[in-house]
Design a protein around this motif. Structure first.
Motif, PDB file in Angstrom:
ATOM      1  N   GLY A 709      85.639 -14.516-120.102  1.00  0.00           N
ATOM      2  CA  GLY A 709      86.970 -13.933-120.206  1.00  0.00           C
ATOM      3  C   GLY A 709      86.959 -12.480-120.637  1.00  0.00           C
ATOM      4  N   VAL A 710      88.033 -11.824-120.311  1.00  0.00           N
ATOM      5  CA  VAL A 710      88.224 -10.423-120.680  1.00  0.00           C
ATOM      6  C   VAL A 710      89.591 -10.311-121.331  1.00  0.00           C
ATOM      7  CG1 VAL A 710      88.370  -8.054-119.856  1.00  0.00           C
ATOM      8  CG2 VAL A 710      86.945  -9.695-118.641  1.00  0.00           C
ATOM      9  N   GLU A 711      89.649  -9.581-122.426  1.00  0.00           N
ATOM     10  CA  GLU A 711      90.936  -9.279-123.030  1.00  0.00           C
ATOM     11  C   GLU A 711      90.999  -7.757-123.178  1.00  0.00           C
ATOM     12  OE1 GLU A 711      91.153 -11.578-126.678  1.00  0.00           O
ATOM     13  OE2 GLU A 711      90.353 -13.298-125.600  1.00  0.00           O
ATOM     14  N   ALA A 712      92.054  -7.165-122.701  1.00  0.00           N
ATOM     15  CA  ALA A 712      92.115  -5.709-122.731  1.00  0.00           C
ATOM     16  C   ALA A 712      93.538  -5.238-122.942  1.00  0.00           C
ATOM     17  CB  ALA A 712      91.573  -5.135-121.429  1.00  0.00           C
ATOM     18  N   SER A 713      93.655  -4.097-123.622  1.00  0.00           N
ATOM     19  CA  SER A 713      94.964  -3.465-123.796  1.00  0.00           C
ATOM     20  C   SER A 713      94.862  -2.027-123.322  1.00  0.00           C
ATOM     21  CB  SER A 713      95.374  -3.464-125.260  1.00  0.00           C
ATOM     22  OG  SER A 713      95.409  -4.766-125.733  1.00  0.00           O
ATOM     23  N   PHE A 714      95.926  -1.579-122.713  1.00  0.00           N
ATOM     24  CA  PHE A 714      95.946  -0.220-122.185  1.00  0.00           C
ATOM     25  C   PHE A 714      97.192   0.507-122.667  1.00  0.00           C
ATOM     26  CE2 PHE A 714      93.758  -2.973-119.221  1.00  0.00           C
ATOM     27  CZ  PHE A 714      92.567  -2.302-119.017  1.00  0.00           C
ATOM     28  N   LEU A 715      97.169   1.820-122.512  1.00  0.00           N
ATOM     29  CA  LEU A 715      98.329   2.665-122.794  1.00  0.00           C
ATOM     30  C   LEU A 715      98.917   2.334-124.165  1.00  0.00           C
ATOM     31  CD1 LEU A 715     100.054   2.431-119.296  1.00  0.00           C
ATOM     32  CD2 LEU A 715      98.547   4.235-120.133  1.00  0.00           C
ATOM     33  N   ASN A 716      98.079   2.467-125.180  1.00  0.00           N
ATOM     34  CA  ASN A 716      98.515   2.191-126.537  1.00  0.00           C
ATOM     35  C   ASN A 716      99.143   0.809-126.667  1.00  0.00           C
ATOM     36  OD1 ASN A 716      97.636   4.651-127.550  1.00  0.00           O
ATOM     37  ND2 ASN A 716      99.497   5.660-126.772  1.00  0.00           N
ATOM     38  N   ASN A 717      98.472  -0.130-126.090  1.00  0.00           N
ATOM     39  CA  ASN A 717      98.854  -1.542-126.206  1.00  0.00           C
ATOM     40  C   ASN A 717     100.146  -1.908-125.492  1.00  0.00           C
ATOM     41  OD1 ASN A 717      96.633  -2.288-127.857  1.00  0.00           O
ATOM     42  ND2 ASN A 717      97.655  -1.194-129.511  1.00  0.00           N
ATOM     43  N   LYS A 718     100.612  -1.051-124.627  1.00  0.00           N
ATOM     44  CA  LYS A 718     101.821  -1.425-123.893  1.00  0.00           C
ATOM     45  C   LYS A 718     101.486  -2.440-122.809  1.00  0.00           C
ATOM     46  CE  LYS A 718     104.908   2.484-124.561  1.00  0.00           C
ATOM     47  NZ  LYS A 718     104.061   3.419-125.339  1.00  0.00           N
ATOM     48  N   VAL A 719     100.287  -2.341-122.314  1.00  0.00           N
ATOM     49  CA  VAL A 719      99.850  -3.265-121.261  1.00  0.00           C
ATOM     50  C   VAL A 719      98.714  -4.108-121.819  1.00  0.00           C
ATOM     51  CG1 VAL A 719      98.908  -3.454-118.940  1.00  0.00           C
ATOM     52  CG2 VAL A 719     100.456  -1.566-119.506  1.00  0.00           C
ATOM     53  N   ASN A 720      98.932  -5.419-121.862  1.00  0.00           N
ATOM     54  CA  ASN A 720      97.903  -6.322-122.377  1.00  0.00           C
ATOM     55  C   ASN A 720      97.519  -7.309-121.284  1.00  0.00           C
ATOM     56  OD1 ASN A 720      97.923  -5.605-125.325  1.00  0.00           O
ATOM     57  ND2 ASN A 720     100.092  -6.021-124.942  1.00  0.00           N
ATOM     58  N   ILE A 721      96.231  -7.404-121.106  1.00  0.00           N
ATOM     59  CA  ILE A 721      95.754  -8.313-120.062  1.00  0.00           C
ATOM     60  C   ILE A 721      94.755  -9.275-120.674  1.00  0.00           C
ATOM     61  CG2 ILE A 721      94.407  -8.483-117.935  1.00  0.00           C
ATOM     62  CD1 ILE A 721      95.477  -5.712-117.204  1.00  0.00           C
ATOM     63  N   GLU A 722      94.891 -10.521-120.314  1.00  0.00           N
ATOM     64  CA  GLU A 722      93.890 -11.495-120.728  1.00  0.00           C
ATOM     65  C   GLU A 722      93.570 -12.327-119.499  1.00  0.00           C
ATOM     66  OE1 GLU A 722      94.743 -13.484-124.375  1.00  0.00           O
ATOM     67  OE2 GLU A 722      93.124 -14.921-124.096  1.00  0.00           O
ATOM     68  N   ALA A 723      92.297 -12.435-119.204  1.00  0.00           N
ATOM     69  CA  ALA A 723      91.927 -13.197-118.014  1.00  0.00           C
ATOM     70  C   ALA A 723      90.721 -14.059-118.331  1.00  0.00           C
ATOM     71  CB  ALA A 723      91.606 -12.249-116.868  1.00  0.00           C
ATOM     72  N   SER A 724      90.723 -15.274-117.820  1.00  0.00           N
ATOM     73  CA  SER A 724      89.574 -16.157-118.011  1.00  0.00           C
ATOM     74  C   SER A 724      89.200 -16.792-116.688  1.00  0.00           C
ATOM     75  CB  SER A 724      89.901 -17.302-118.968  1.00  0.00           C
ATOM     76  OG  SER A 724      90.410 -16.823-120.166  1.00  0.00           O
ATOM     77  N   TYR A 725      87.902 -16.927-116.510  1.00  0.00           N
ATOM     78  CA  TYR A 725      87.407 -17.693-115.362  1.00  0.00           C
ATOM     79  C   TYR A 725      86.624 -18.862-115.926  1.00  0.00           C
ATOM     80  CZ  TYR A 725      84.259 -19.194-111.717  1.00  0.00           C
ATOM     81  OH  TYR A 725      83.554 -19.972-110.847  1.00  0.00           O
ATOM     82  N   TYR A 726      86.802 -20.026-115.360  1.00  0.00           N
ATOM     83  CA  TYR A 726      86.047 -21.173-115.856  1.00  0.00           C
ATOM     84  C   TYR A 726      85.507 -21.981-114.691  1.00  0.00           C
ATOM     85  CZ  TYR A 726      90.465 -23.458-114.797  1.00  0.00           C
ATOM     86  OH  TYR A 726      91.589 -23.885-114.166  1.00  0.00           O
ATOM     87  N   ASN A 727      84.442 -22.665-115.004  1.00  0.00           N
ATOM     88  CA  ASN A 727      83.832 -23.522-113.989  1.00  0.00           C
ATOM     89  C   ASN A 727      83.309 -24.741-114.723  1.00  0.00           C
ATOM     90  OD1 ASN A 727      82.086 -24.758-112.166  1.00  0.00           O
ATOM     91  ND2 ASN A 727      81.784 -22.829-111.083  1.00  0.00           N
ATOM     92  N   GLN A 728      83.809 -25.896-114.353  1.00  0.00           N
ATOM     93  CA  GLN A 728      83.409 -27.122-115.039  1.00  0.00           C
ATOM     94  C   GLN A 728      82.767 -28.061-114.036  1.00  0.00           C
ATOM     95  OE1 GLN A 728      87.337 -28.118-116.389  1.00  0.00           O
ATOM     96  NE2 GLN A 728      86.969 -27.169-118.374  1.00  0.00           N
ATOM     97  N   ASN A 729      81.646 -28.591-114.453  1.00  0.00           N
ATOM     98  CA  ASN A 729      80.944 -29.523-113.589  1.00  0.00           C
ATOM     99  C   ASN A 729      81.014 -30.895-114.237  1.00  0.00           C
ATOM    100  OD1 ASN A 729      79.492 -30.437-111.513  1.00  0.00           O
ATOM    101  ND2 ASN A 729      77.572 -29.424-112.087  1.00  0.00           N
TER     102      ASN A 729
END
Lengths: 1041, 503
Positions: A709-729
């Motif tokens: 996963g990635v968690e990121a904030s941009f433009l002085n925290n006005k834009v917050n993104i959180e993304a996760s990829y998962y794979n389960q077997n």
């Protein structure tokens, strides 16, 4: 048991009666921004002890208990963090806006109820605060969570006074077993069904642990993710108690009704028949017509032969949901009472939930005790359509399951709503109702009832002992107890001799079926936590044990033929007493550990391991171990130089783990035999093998999961993104495979089937999206993408039936396909895909083999949540999209049978050429000639025959957009009650709406594609037993004193 | 520092106490407290339900064949059932029959194994007889079916199919073995048999007779397939054991103690006559005009015993029937209450009556055909006339023997022995007329075997050029759960694919 409970209660009272220890002080105050506006999402932590943080309430108020001289850290998204040394009990703080705080300081309730900083975690979590949860004033917490957390798929599968929901986090991990996420209530694992018992106002916040990482510490149930609910615990300080009164009143109306034809009335083959349930009669012409057969007194009802507008829809009431609550919040103490009263759209259906909660805690130096208890009483009284269905089946009356079917039996010209008084109106009575083949729905609703009382008691006791600053021991005991007392009754009726002879009416027996179900789950947990900082390193370690015992007994007793009218006691019967009593007990014992290392806060790694021992598997296979590792890396802290006005925060996280579980019920290791078919007859017993065979050598199943996963904030925290990829077997699943009947069984439990489950969760928060003067506009979106692929079922088997209508429209697991896909009956088609029709009759025929169609679970779920704030006014809306999947609408076939659906009036019931059809060339068998002129020889026969047999006629895209929630809230300035009053601290009024609109593709003229006939893994199959979807609109008032 | 150690130790000790308390016995709680498992099952506990289910299946599972065979038709109360009435059957049609028989036969198999292990030859013999009945039903509908690899989930979770004719051959052997096992059986070695045998109450000779009659039935089904020599030698084996066949008054009936109560009524009564509530149990099936006319036009009173008088006759039609598959548009057409139900007083006498498993009537017709075919010694005409008489007796016709004799001597072509050019056709025609509603299945077998009688085809507008199906399609479940094996059977077409004995 009664004695034990009493002891616990005494203990709780004892705690409450004692005085606070003197070593600490309580600090309270408000957190505001430099404009004087409260910052509702701010958190307060004690420096060096992040696990003891609190979050401010919606007034910006906080209370925290600290030692004198401690430093408090105040932080909030979009605000600069601030550290303040505590000097006195009142500490108001102003935070300056915008700098690099962001996601980094968010506190979440992590494993075992221990608060953690989100940035340290190597797996995905999401927190929903009380305010967000209750925006739409949903009675059921699950409904309040819909569309708010990426990866979380909450489906309302029917509509009634007790809405059933199905909850999946990140797809499924078991084909035929349990896919319910774990529900952790104040640290105690409880059954997911308790979601519907909890008072949403009691909830402090809901934290969703999406992946399997938590399983190492929470146990096997956590493989499906964890929903961690923390209830309000009282304030930490000794300020004035806060009393909150709230009322929410909402109204429900049908939001989507199937499309009916309004051209033709009752009869068959175009002929008028006054007592038909078939609407295959002549076209409406406005003439006067008699309906029904002559009654015994010779009278017959006359109506105008034309379609009444919306008569069927008017059958349904306006539902009313009233929720009243009062709560009392004081130092270390929380008490609340709620009454939720639901009257459904189905006449006479109601459900009432009353709950009381008391949470209390006390601290004595190193020792802290907490006691939480919650008692919930639910009373319901609903139409028992299953019983009606059973009765009709027993009497060979087809297609009469479900209230909707009774509606479908009624022509558009019938003044349906005039028949409510079936006791006095002779044309509405059982004997006199016009329809020979369908019951008066008002009569049916009253005849078959299901009334019940459900009592839940949830209690937990937690004892903490702080052995040293860096070492803490916790003991936690939990009890959940459920008692359900339910009764199914049929009033019964004996038709008159006249109705029996002239109308072939049958006797409906008076019957009663009573059920008492009780279950208890006791858990006992002990763990130690170790926290130590050594230079730049911080070590967090946990080791513990967990023991759980679950017990249940389900007892039923019934009498099929009662003799005294209105007396529903099994003793007043003829014939034999029916009944059963089933017991289940299981135990689980676990040892677990977690060791976390952190370097300067920006590099974190955590190792976990757990060993479970269960009573569900044989003594040889019942112990199993599973490990995991997760880590996070905060790039913006490690390399401060990359921080800029554009990039405020950047974190990467990853986890790899294995989880094991024995996802079976007790007693599934040996096949069983049962009596039945009327046995025993007196002293003669008769046994037969049950249909499922069990394997004594079943082994635990394992899931290997990877997450990034990635968690990121941009433009002085006005834009917050959180993304996760998962794979389960998912491997070696314990599944019940459907086997050839020739084995002597229909199902066999085996370790088989493997599949992968993968996807992405995406959250994008624009806070604010823009700001104009005092107006703040936020925009929050979440997106869930989930896909799966079956890699194997069982040697020699490529398919697994998972539920639905077998051989007609069902969910299947098929190797190479996602779990699940539809297999459904289609028309017999030529190699070019054209429907093959008979050259003479023009009729197509159903392909004897079912074909595979699309997935049954959504590929995408998207939530859009714009919010506008202006001074005290806040408007929040939630839109949800689901798509990429299909739904089978059973009502389509039922409506075709009685000829009420819009499809049956296509082409005004003139004969037509089957579109895209062909017929076999008589001179060249196997060759097909395009059909341009052979019309179906009878439209009536076509729609009531082969059209219904072809499930694909009712298989539609399940895509939907819905306006899930709207909330317009206004904080009334308390100054209106007088400048100097301090009685009323706040007043909030809100207008709320849920499921306001439902947008469906053109092909779906039936119902909400989320509706489903079961809460099991099967999706996308709805029937006439499910009522139409509703919208809920209302208002609420909350006052604080 | 000492304090810290103490704390640590106390924590560790506490954990040890907690871990130590979990003994093995704590987890040994998974023995089923609700249902018995196989280790405690005995033949005595299995047999009664096997017999009841077998009889119930045979008597109530084949309404649609009654429709096809001109016995029964849909009442005016119901809309058309396109699938059976157009003969355009899919693989869901009668799919329950496949699963029900395999379920019954699973219990039979368990009983056979248990009885064999325990030396309980009576139970073992009975198991073989019921096995022969059950698999005959499967073969007669599906031809090749799983047999030798059935009921062995551990090693054959995907059971392969055996050829219909080899199954038949093995069933005949099983019946020979059954006769031998029964012959040596002793009541004392078979605990509970007198109560559990709800057919003959532990009468060994009657069980051998039933085994013999069932064996003869298999051979008759194969009449157009088996060589005369083989048939004769098989029949000779039956005759050699000396127990004979089920004769007049010796019907095999199942009686567990049926009661007029929910779920406990006689199966035929409960399905076609009256529910325990007193309501009519079936408003769908009514008399078919074809067979009704065959009785009425030939002064054969038996229709009054096979069918009931209409509850509310219209225009004086006490006995009213329908044509199979006909779609009547007239809304005023007679309804269920105005027509004759299929549970006449000769079949449905009470809710507590025993359920026929194998009637003496059918046994006598089988013997008559065997004699006519020279497989069995005796006088064919006498055997035939006795069979017809047995039908009247069985139905409880007033002055049954005299009425039957009048009918036999009426000179009508449908019954007259001497006028009949083809005696087999005559025997089978009368067998057809004797088994209305009693054994719809056997009529469909005889129709496919010999084309007797010449039943009119369905009047369903959707029938097209279809004929009465020759077999069933394998259930979709087999294509789903046993695909490789069922696909080896190739494409099955109910209009053209035949059972092995159908020549």
């Amino acid at each position: 048991m009664r004695q034990k409970l009493l002891l616990l209660f005494c203990f709780g009272a004892f705690l409450f009666a004692n005085k606070a220890s003197a070593q600490k002080m309580t600090v309270s105050g408000t957190v505001k921004d430099d404009q004087g506006e409260v910052i509702p999402s701010a958190s307060v932590i004690i420096k060096g002890n992040a696990s003891n943080g609190v979050v401010v309430d919606r007034k910006g108020h906080y209370i925290i208990s600290v030692e004198k001289g401690a430093t408090l850290v105040f932080s909030a998204i979009n605000y600069e963090r601030k550290e303040v040394v505590v000097e006195n009990e009142n500490l108001d703080v102003i935070l300056s806006p915008a700098d690099n705080t962001a996601l980094s300081d968010v506190i979440v309730t992590g494993v075992l109820g221990i608060k953690r900083q989100k940035k340290e975690l190597g797996y995905a979590t999401a927190t929903v605060s009380n305010g967000v949860l209750n925006e739409g004033k949903a009675v059921n917490i699950a409904n309040g969570l819909q569309g708010k957390v990426s990866g979380l798929n909450i489906t309302t599968i029917n509509n009634g006074v007790n809405e059933d929901v199905k909850i999946n986090l990140r797809g499924i991990r078991s084909l035929t077993g349990n896919n319910n996420p774990m529900l952790l209530l104040d640290g105690v694992a409880v059954d997911l069904n308790y979601l519907s018992s909890l008072n949403p106002n009691d909830v402090l916040d809901v934290n969703v642990l999406k992946g399997t990482s938590a399983a190492a510490l929470y146990g096997p149930d956590a493989r499906n993710g964890v929903i961690v609910i923390t209830t309000k615990k009282g304030t930490a300080g000794a300020g004035n108690p806060i009393i909150t009164l709230s009322n929410s009143t909402q109204f429900q109306k049908i939001s989507f009704f199937p499309k009916f034809q309004t051209e033709f009335g009752s009869g068959d083959y175009g002929e008028y028949v006054p007592f038909e349930n078939w609407q295959w009669g002549p076209a409406y012409d406005g003439s006067k017509k008699l309906i029904g057969r002559p009654l015994e007194d010779g009278s017959q009802q006359e109506i105008t032969y034309s379609a009444l507008p919306n008569e069927r829809e008017k059958f349904f009431n306006t539902g009313v949901i009233v929720q009243n609550g009062v709560s009392f919040l004081a130092k270390d103490f929380f008490l609340s009472v709620q009454d939720a009263n639901v009257k459904g759209i189905v006449p006479h259906d109601k459900n009432r939930r009353t709950s009381v909660r008391m949470n209390a805690s006390k601290e004595y130096g190193r020792f802290k005790a907490q006691f939480n208890t919650n008692y919930v009483l639910k009373n319901y009284n609903i139409f028992d359509d299953d019983a009606m269905d059973d009765y009709n089946r027993a009497n060979n009356v087809g297609l009469n399951g479900g209230l909707l079917n009774l509606i479908f039996n009624t022509g558009a010209h019938i003044p349906l709503t005039s028949y409510s008084d079936y006791k006095n109106n002779k044309f509405a009575s059982y004997d006199g109702y016009y329809n020979d083949y369908g019951l008066n729905p008002y009569f049916a609703l009253d005849n078959w009832r299901n009334t019940g009382k459900i009592q839940d008691l949830l209690s937990s006791l937690q004892l903490d002992f702080k052995a040293a600053d860096w070492l803490n021991f916790t003991y936690r005991a939990g009890l959940t107890s459920n008692t359900t007392v339910e009764r199914h009754t049929s009033n019964g009726i004996t038709p008159s001799q006249y109705a029996m002879e002239n109308r072939s009416f049958l006797l409906i027996p008076q019957s009663v079926d009573e059920r008492t179900y009780s279950s208890t789950r006791l858990s006992s947990e002990f763990f130690g936590t170790f926290n130590k900082t050594l230079g730049d390193f911080k070590i967090n370690a946990i080791a513990g044990t967990y023991f759980r015992e679950s017990d249940s007994r389900d007892t039923k007793v019934s009498a099929g033929n009662l003799i005294i009218p209105n007396l529903f006691n099994v003793s007043g019967r003829t014939g034999e007493l029916g009944g059963s009593s089933v017991k289940a007990r299981s135990r689980l014992f676990s040892l677990y550990t977690s060791i976390g290392l952190s370097y300067k806060g920006w590099a974190n790694v955590e190792f976990t391991g757990r060993n479970d021992k269960t009573s569900l598997l044989s003594l040889e296979n019942n112990s199993y171990f599973y490990p995991g590792i997760s880590g996070s890396f905060i790039a913006t802290d490690a390399f401060p130089s990359i921080k800029s006005n554009i990039l405020s925060f950047l974190k990467f996280r990853a986890s790899v783990n294995k989880t094991g579980n024995a996802d079976i019920s007790p007693y599934l290791l040996a096949s069983t035999f049962s009596q039945g078919d009327g046995f025993p007859y007196g002293s003669l017993p008769g046994y037969s093998a049950d249909n499922t065979t069990y394997n004594p050598d079943l082994k635990p199943e394992f899931i290997n999961s990877k997450e990034f996963g990635v968690e990121a904030s941009f433009l002085n925290n006005k834009v917050n993104i959180e993304a996760s990829y998962y794979n389960q077997n998912n491997t070696d699943q314990i599944i019940s495979i459907r086997v050839s009947d020739a084995t002597g069984y229909t199902n066999a439990f085996v370790n088989a089937a493997s599949f992968t489950n993968k996807g992405m969760d995406l959250d994008l928060k624009l806070t604010p999206l823009f700001k104009i003067g005092d107006v703040d506009v936020d925009f929050l979106t979440s997106a869930t993408y989930n896909d799966s692929k079956i890699t194997s079922i069982y040697p020699g088997l490529e398919e697994l039936f998972a539920g639905g209508y077998d051989n007609f429209a069902a969910n299947y697991a098929i190797v190479g396909q996602p779990a699940f896909v539809f297999k459904a009956t289609d028309y017999l088609r030529d190699p070019q895909g054209r429907v093959i029709v008979d050259k003479v009759t023009g009729y197509p025929s159903a392909d004897p083999n079912t074909k595979q169609f699309g997935r049954t679970m959504p590929l995408w779920i998207v939530g859009l949540n714009p919010k506008v704030r202006w001074k005290g006014l806040e408007v929040s809306a939630l839109f949800e999209y689901r798509g990429g999947h299909y739904a089978y609408n059973g009502i389509g076939a039922d409506m075709a049978w009685t000829g009420v659906s819009i499809a049956t009036a296509a082409n005004h019931r003139e004969r037509f050429v089957m579109p895209n059809s062909s017929y076999e060339d008589p001179n060249n068998p196997g060759q097909y000639i395009a059909n341009t002129n052979v019309t179906v020889s009878n439209v009536n026969d076509f729609y009531t025959g082969v059209y219904r047999d072809v499930a694909t006629n009712f298989l539609t895209s399940a895509a939907s957009w819905r306006f899930r929630e709207l909330s317009i809230g206004y904080d009334v300035p308390v100054s209106v009650f007088g400048k100097n009053q301090n009685v009323i601290k706040s007043l909030t009024v809100a207008v709320t709406g849920r499921n306001l609109f439902l947008w469906l593709p053109k092909s779906n003229v039936y119902t909400d594609p989320d509706f489903n006939f079961t809460t099991t893994n099967t999706s996308g199959v709805s029937t006439s037993q499910i009522n139409p979807p509703v919208r809920t609109i209302g208002g609420s008032v909350t006052v604080q004193f | 520092m000492i304090k810290m150690k103490n704390i640590l130790y106390s924590g560790v000790i506490l954990m040890l106490i907690l871990f130590g308390s979990c003994k093995k016995s704590v987890f040994d709680i998974n023995t089923n407290p609700n249902s018995p498992t196989e280790d405690v099952m005995t033949p005595e506990l299995l047999l009664p339900r096997i017999l009841h289910r077998t009889a119930a299946r045979m008597a109530t599972g084949y309404g649609d064949y009654g429709g096809w065979m001109g016995y029964w038709a849909r009442s005016g109360t119901y809309g058309p059932s396109t699938e059976p009435e157009s003969y355009n059957i899919t693989n869901t049609f009668q799919a329950g029959d496949w699963s029900t028989w395999y379920q019954i036969l699973m219990d039979v198999n368990t009983m056979e194994v248990k009885a064999n292990e325990g030396g309980q030859t009576f139970y073992e013999g009975i198991a073989k007889v019921i096995k022969a009945i059950g698999f005959m039903y499967l073969v007669d509908q599906y031809n090749n079916v799983p047999y030798s690899k059935a009921f062995d989930l551990a090693s054959n979770i995907l059971p392969s199919y055996d050829k219909g004719d080899s199954i038949y051959a093995n069933l005949i052997e099983q019946l020979n073995d059954a006769a031998a096992l029964l012959k040596e059986a002793k009541i004392v070695d078979n605990p509970g048999i007198e109560d559990a045998d709800i057919v003959f109450g532990g009468d060994i000779q009657k069980w051998i007779a039933l085994a013999n009659t069932q064996c003869l039935k298999l051979l008759i089904h194969e009449s157009e397939y088996i060589s005369e020599g083989d048939a004769k030698s098989e029949v000779a084996k039956i005759v050699a054991n000396g127990a004979g066949f089920l004769n007049s008054g010796e019907s095999a009936n199942v009686q567990p103690g049926y009661l007029a109560d929910d779920g406990k009524q006689n199966p035929f009564w409960n399905t076609y006559k009256t529910l325990y509530t007193g309501s009519s149990a079936n408003q769908y099936w009514r008399a078919n005009n074809y067979v009704l006319d065959l009785y009425r036009n030939n002064d054969d009173v038996r229709y009054k015993y096979f069918f009931s008088k209409a509850q509310t006759p219209v225009d004086g039609n006490d006995y009213y029937g329908y044509n199979y598959g006909e779609v009547v548009i007239d809304p005023d057409q007679p309804k269920a209450a105005n027509s004759s139900d299929v549970s006449g007083p000769g079949l449905a006498k009470s809710a507590t009556q025993a359920q026929w498993l194998f009637t003496s009537v059918e046994s006598e017709f089988l013997q008559a055909e065997a004699i006519q075919r020279n497989w069995l010694s005796g006088d064919a005409k006498t055997a035939y006339e006795n069979a017809v008489k047995e039908s009247f007796i069985w139905l409880g016709v007033t002055d049954a023997v005299a009425t039957a004799e009048d009918y036999l001597s009426s000179g009508k072509a449908i019954v007259d022995w001497t006028k009949a050019s083809n005696k087999i056709d005559l025997i089978v025609t009368q067998k057809y007329l004797a088994l209305t509603g009693i054994n719809n299945f056997e009529a469909w077998v005889d129709y496919r075997r010999l084309g007797i009688p010449n039943v009119p085809l369905s009047l369903s507008p959707s029938r097209g050029s279809n004929k009465i199906p020759l077999r069933l399609l394998y259930p979709q479940n087999e294509y789903n759960y046993n695909p490789a094996n069922v696909k080896k059977e190739g494409t099955i077409d109910a209009q053209t694919s035949k059972i092995f004995w159908d020549k």
